[in-house]
Design a protein around this motif. Structure first.
Motif, PDB file in Angstrom:
ATOM      1  N   ARG A   1       0.659  -0.916  -0.091  1.00 27.45           N
ATOM      2  CA  ARG A   1      -0.537   0.046  -0.160  1.00 27.45           C
ATOM      3  C   ARG A   1       0.744   1.152   0.318  1.00 27.45           C
ATOM      4  O   ARG A   1       0.511   2.427  -0.652  1.00 27.45           O
ATOM      5  CB  ARG A   1      -0.806  -0.037   1.338  1.00 27.45           C
ATOM      6  CG  ARG A   1      -1.922  -0.778   1.244  1.00 27.45           C
ATOM      7  CD  ARG A   1      -3.076  -0.110   2.205  1.00 27.45           C
ATOM      8  NE  ARG A   1      -2.810   0.087   3.202  1.00 27.45           N
ATOM      9  CZ  ARG A   1      -2.603  -0.659   4.660  1.00 27.45           C
ATOM     10  NH1 ARG A   1      -2.505  -2.120   4.937  1.00 27.45           N
ATOM     11  NH2 ARG A   1      -2.596   0.256   5.490  1.00 27.45           N
TER      12      ARG A   1
ATOM     13  N   ILE B   1      -6.339  -3.757   0.809  1.00 30.47           N
ATOM     14  CA  ILE B   1      -5.872  -3.780  -0.472  1.00 30.47           C
ATOM     15  C   ILE B   1      -7.503  -3.567  -2.060  1.00 30.47           C
ATOM     16  O   ILE B   1      -7.395  -2.816  -2.786  1.00 30.47           O
ATOM     17  CB  ILE B   1      -5.021  -3.903  -1.530  1.00 30.47           C
ATOM     18  CG1 ILE B   1      -3.555  -3.495  -0.181  1.00 30.47           C
ATOM     19  CG2 ILE B   1      -4.851  -4.286  -2.509  1.00 30.47           C
ATOM     20  CD1 ILE B   1      -2.911  -4.881  -0.607  1.00 30.47           C
TER      21      ILE B   1
ATOM     22  N   PHE C   1      -6.677   0.852  -4.637  1.00 24.49           N
ATOM     23  CA  PHE C   1      -5.187   0.352  -5.020  1.00 24.49           C
ATOM     24  C   PHE C   1      -5.488   0.247  -6.226  1.00 24.49           C
ATOM     25  O   PHE C   1      -5.793  -0.578  -6.054  1.00 24.49           O
ATOM     26  CB  PHE C   1      -4.486   0.210  -3.952  1.00 24.49           C
ATOM     27  CG  PHE C   1      -4.473   1.089  -2.487  1.00 24.49           C
ATOM     28  CD1 PHE C   1      -3.615   1.980  -2.025  1.00 24.49           C
ATOM     29  CD2 PHE C   1      -5.672   0.055  -1.773  1.00 24.49           C
ATOM     30  CE1 PHE C   1      -3.733   2.311  -1.327  1.00 24.49           C
ATOM     31  CE2 PHE C   1      -5.695   1.202  -0.173  1.00 24.49           C
ATOM     32  CZ  PHE C   1      -4.489   1.904   0.490  1.00 24.49           C
TER      33      PHE C   1
END
Length: 144
Positions: free
Chosen positions: A5, A34, A39
């Motif tokens: 991340r 995530i 992301f």
């Protein structure tokens, strides 16, 4: 997954290879972050050692600069089994920079850098402060 991340947040291309059935509660929580937060992180599940050939090719074809080794936790004992054994070999043959989290997996990964969190967990590791207050050492134990 936390490192993924942070790296993605800095604009790095990141791909996570996840061992099927190996997610701890914390890893599962971070994986959900995530998946749910948009992301730009690719991920793929590793079923067995036959996936290592594909991973090796992806690392080379995509010109990855670095591999982060966080295959097993600090408490692992005994000989490494497949597919971890093959993944360690793949990491050791990777031409780029190799970082291990806490300790090199099974003591077998030939890391360029080992980053331990809060306290040093192996010789030569760099310690990263993650904000645990001094009182935490007296109030928490293994697994907390």
């Amino acid at each position: 997954m936390v490192a993924a991340r942070h790296l993605a947040g800095q604009g790095k291309k990141v791909k996570i290879y996840i061992l099927i059935g190996a997610l701890t509660r914390e890893a599962g929580h971070n994986f959900n972050i995530i998946k749910n937060c948009g992301f730009s992180i690719e991920y793929e599940f590793i079923r067995d050692s036959s996936d290592c050939v594909k991973i090796k090719n992806e690392l080379i074809d995509n010109n990855f600069d670095c591999v982060v080794d966080s295959l097993v936790g600090v408490g692992i004992t005994g000989d490494l089994r497949e597919p971890i054994k093959s993944l360690v070999e793949l990491i050791n043959n990777f031409p780029g920079f190799k970082v291990s989290v806490d300790i090199p997996t099974g003591g077998k990964v030939k890391s360029d850098l080992v980053v331990s969190f809060h306290v040093k967990k192996c010789e030569g590791a760099v310690v990263a402060d993650i904000g645990i207050p001094p009182e935490g050492e007296f109030l928490c134990g293994p697994g907390d």
